[in-house]
Design an enzyme around this catalytic site. Structure first.
Site, PDB file in Angstrom:
ATOM      1  N   GLU A 246     -79.524 130.316  38.629  1.00  0.00           N
ATOM      2  CA  GLU A 246     -80.543 129.275  38.839  1.00  0.00           C
ATOM      3  C   GLU A 246     -79.914 127.908  38.590  1.00  0.00           C
ATOM      4  O   GLU A 246     -79.099 127.761  37.681  1.00  0.00           O
ATOM      5  CB  GLU A 246     -81.667 129.503  37.812  1.00  0.00           C
ATOM      6  CG  GLU A 246     -82.748 128.442  37.764  1.00  0.00           C
ATOM      7  CD  GLU A 246     -83.621 128.532  36.510  1.00  0.00           C
ATOM      8  OE1 GLU A 246     -83.104 128.906  35.421  1.00  0.00           O
ATOM      9  OE2 GLU A 246     -84.817 128.214  36.610  1.00  0.00           O
TER      10      GLU A 246
ATOM     11  N   ASN B  23     -87.763 124.340  42.233  1.00  0.00           N
ATOM     12  CA  ASN B  23     -86.662 125.095  41.652  1.00  0.00           C
ATOM     13  C   ASN B  23     -86.434 126.260  42.621  1.00  0.00           C
ATOM     14  O   ASN B  23     -87.224 127.197  42.670  1.00  0.00           O
ATOM     15  CB  ASN B  23     -87.064 125.573  40.251  1.00  0.00           C
ATOM     16  CG  ASN B  23     -85.916 126.227  39.508  1.00  0.00           C
ATOM     17  OD1 ASN B  23     -84.969 126.700  40.122  1.00  0.00           O
ATOM     18  ND2 ASN B  23     -86.025 126.264  38.189  1.00  0.00           N
TER      19      ASN B  23
ATOM     20  N   LYS C   9     -89.465 128.778  42.913  1.00  0.00           N
ATOM     21  CA  LYS C   9     -89.948 129.360  41.653  1.00  0.00           C
ATOM     22  C   LYS C   9     -91.437 129.135  41.440  1.00  0.00           C
ATOM     23  O   LYS C   9     -91.915 127.995  41.503  1.00  0.00           O
ATOM     24  CB  LYS C   9     -89.156 128.750  40.495  1.00  0.00           C
ATOM     25  CG  LYS C   9     -89.442 129.340  39.116  1.00  0.00           C
ATOM     26  CD  LYS C   9     -88.435 128.748  38.127  1.00  0.00           C
ATOM     27  CE  LYS C   9     -88.556 129.298  36.725  1.00  0.00           C
ATOM     28  NZ  LYS C   9     -87.487 128.744  35.849  1.00  0.00           N
TER      29      LYS C   9
ATOM     30  N   GLU D 261     -89.752 121.914  32.812  1.00  0.00           N
ATOM     31  CA  GLU D 261     -89.875 122.413  34.194  1.00  0.00           C
ATOM     32  C   GLU D 261     -91.243 122.085  34.781  1.00  0.00           C
ATOM     33  O   GLU D 261     -91.362 121.815  35.973  1.00  0.00           O
ATOM     34  CB  GLU D 261     -89.617 123.913  34.243  1.00  0.00           C
ATOM     35  CG  GLU D 261     -88.144 124.246  34.026  1.00  0.00           C
ATOM     36  CD  GLU D 261     -87.816 125.664  34.428  1.00  0.00           C
ATOM     37  OE1 GLU D 261     -88.061 126.032  35.583  1.00  0.00           O
ATOM     38  OE2 GLU D 261     -87.319 126.409  33.564  1.00  0.00           O
TER      39      GLU D 261
ATOM     40  N   CYS E  45     -85.503 133.151  37.011  1.00  0.00           N
ATOM     41  CA  CYS E  45     -85.624 132.969  35.555  1.00  0.00           C
ATOM     42  C   CYS E  45     -86.949 133.495  34.997  1.00  0.00           C
ATOM     43  O   CYS E  45     -87.168 134.697  34.962  1.00  0.00           O
ATOM     44  CB  CYS E  45     -85.395 131.502  35.211  1.00  0.00           C
ATOM     45  SG  CYS E  45     -85.085 131.233  33.438  1.00  0.00           S
TER      46      CYS E  45
ATOM     47  N   ASN F  77     -81.506 130.310  33.371  1.00  0.00           N
ATOM     48  CA  ASN F  77     -80.971 129.457  32.301  1.00  0.00           C
ATOM     49  C   ASN F  77     -81.918 129.675  31.127  1.00  0.00           C
ATOM     50  O   ASN F  77     -83.010 129.100  31.102  1.00  0.00           O
ATOM     51  CB  ASN F  77     -81.027 127.979  32.682  1.00  0.00           C
ATOM     52  CG  ASN F  77     -79.991 127.554  33.706  1.00  0.00           C
ATOM     53  OD1 ASN F  77     -78.954 127.003  33.372  1.00  0.00           O
ATOM     54  ND2 ASN F  77     -80.291 127.794  34.972  1.00  0.00           N
TER      55      ASN F  77
END
Lengths: 308, 308
Positions: free
Chosen positions: B48, B107, B124, B143, B169, B194
């Site tokens: 990612e 993302n 994402k 995020e 993730c 991450n």
């Protein structure tokens, strides 16, 4: 700070053979109740179909023979001593049995309070196995033949100081089971299981049966921030081996306590319910993080639809 | 009997510091591509947000500064050499990056075929963290501030001889992610991550971060009969430690291969796609066993609704 907790006694049962009658089993269960009382337990969790051998392994043509494994009322003559002793000791309990009701044959679990009253009922939804006789298999798994699909959903109850729910055996492999209860704030899921060591559908080493059992419990616990208490019927029933591995899993997903035998065995653990909230408030804060607009397929289709 | 398989090269990246520019990172990725080629790989899975440090840990007031971590086209000057080298080597790859598109900041992960063409894109959906600046925290997890929620669902693609899908993730912690792809017959889910070693929301020992990572992958794989390939960005980025643990998980739920370092590291494994079918045909035969009529809450509500 209030420290809510349930002191759970997970009551694994060793094998029950075809020749064992319900009274003999209830005597063993009463011994476990008394041990739970000595360990200062609050709530005793017995397995799935705890009163008889795991009869779906046998093909029976005669429905009367099948019905002989079912209970038409609860409590009944055979289980009245269990209810009476639990009430006398002030213990709650969870019991799995085959239920013959006006609306069908069900693989059922009940929750009984410290006063001997049935306060919750669940009927197994994810019935594994097959409905046809397979004489070539070493044994049968005829849950789809002998039981109807549960018709009570996955309810939860405020009981024993927390929010508790139930599921049964194969239900634990389905994340939907835990999620539907998680969406109702469940803090402890109780379940019983009878899991054959041998997979009759495809070749699989025995260690994987235990791994899949524990993996399912651990994921369900972590992903919903709930305790999970799983009680096995274990050991060799007339030569048919069931895995043990009764376990109490914390909301961290970690195994807090686990049975060591394939016999009658009590595993006691103090389950702090406030431990659920770290997960429910943060990583699994559903309200903040879930995106149901992208989950449609989960309810709109049953089977797989592959891309073109 | 056809033996379908994908020889996967899971390409973990060690730390990328704020001072590292994209070209330096792409050079490291090209080295991993070449190693994958020597190992006869088919498809290389990068993490990612693979082109920069994990920037959501920093609060930035200036949107221009934020946008500096995003790509406005793909490939672009910095990544063209990666695309070119993969095409030259005849390798497919999966790459995560921050995407600035006309419809938002995402993302994103893309799937690139052996000819250098982008054949799949995922944005994402389960964005973790918070959107407000929390100066009291040791670092941020912004995020929810810097990204929009993905708007492409969880598609799957017929590629590399199988049915493949992607998530990113935090998506891996949500069983809905895997189930929506499982319902499309997915045989391999690729993801990058991450994951900070330190949980800023509640006290948690570091070993549990790794345990939860692996538990989520393993449950998603088993419960959908799919391979899962997870590539970490790992190690200490300017003093902020990310867990490693890049892993290739089999449809049995077992870890087939796992990175040993917190540095750039390639893990190669031959993933036989027919291994999925034992699970898809039997214990997780969705058509036979799922009961969507009891799953309504999963899409009808976002957050928890406790019982009265």
């Amino acid at each position: 700070m209030s420290e809510r907790s349930i002191r759970i006694a997970c009551a694994q049962l060793g094998p029950i053979h075809l020749a064992d009658d319900r009274s003999a089993v209830v005597e063993r269960m009463i011994a476990l109740l008394r041990e739970a009382k000595r360990s200062d337990g609050d709530l005793v969790v017995f397995p799935e179909l705890a009163l008889t051998t795991f009869f779906p392994r046998y093909f029976m043509k005669d429905q009367n023979e099948v019905d002989g494994f079912f209970e038409t009322e609860m409590p009944n003559d055979a289980t009245a001593p269990l209810f009476a002793e639990a009430k006398r000791l002030g213990l709650g309990f969870h019991l799995g049995y085959a239920e013959l009701a006006p609306d069908g044959h069900f693989n059922t679990a009940i929750l009984v309070d410290r006063g001997g009253r049935i306060i919750g009922k669940y009927r197994k939804i994810h019935l594994p196995g097959h409905s046809d006789h397979r004489p070539e298999a070493p044994f049968q798994h005829l849950e789809k033949r002998y039981f109807d699909v549960g018709n009570l959903g996955f309810p939860v109850w405020r009981a024993f100081g927390g929010i508790v729910g139930m599921c049964i055996c194969n239900d634990r492999r389905w994340p939907e089971t835990f999620r539907v209860m998680g969406l109702q704030g469940v803090e402890m899921v109780m379940l019983g299981y009878n899991t054959p060591e041998h997979n009759i559908y495809h070749d699989e080493p025995a260690h994987r049966r235990m791994f899949h059992h524990l993996l399912s419990l651990q994921a369900g616990a972590y992903q919903n921030g709930t305790w999970v208490v799983a009680a096995a019927k274990a050991g060799s029933e007339d030569g048919h081996v069931l895995i043990g591995g009764s376990a109490i899993v914390a909301p961290t997903g970690e195994i807090a306590a686990r049975a060591q035998s394939a016999e009658d065995e009590l595993v006691v653990y103090e389950c702090g319910l406030d431990a659920c909230s770290d997960f429910k408030r943060n990583v699994f804060n559903f309200d903040k993080h879930r995106r149901p607009e992208h989950y449609g397929r989960i309810v709109e289709q049953t089977g797989v639809i592959e891309p073109d």
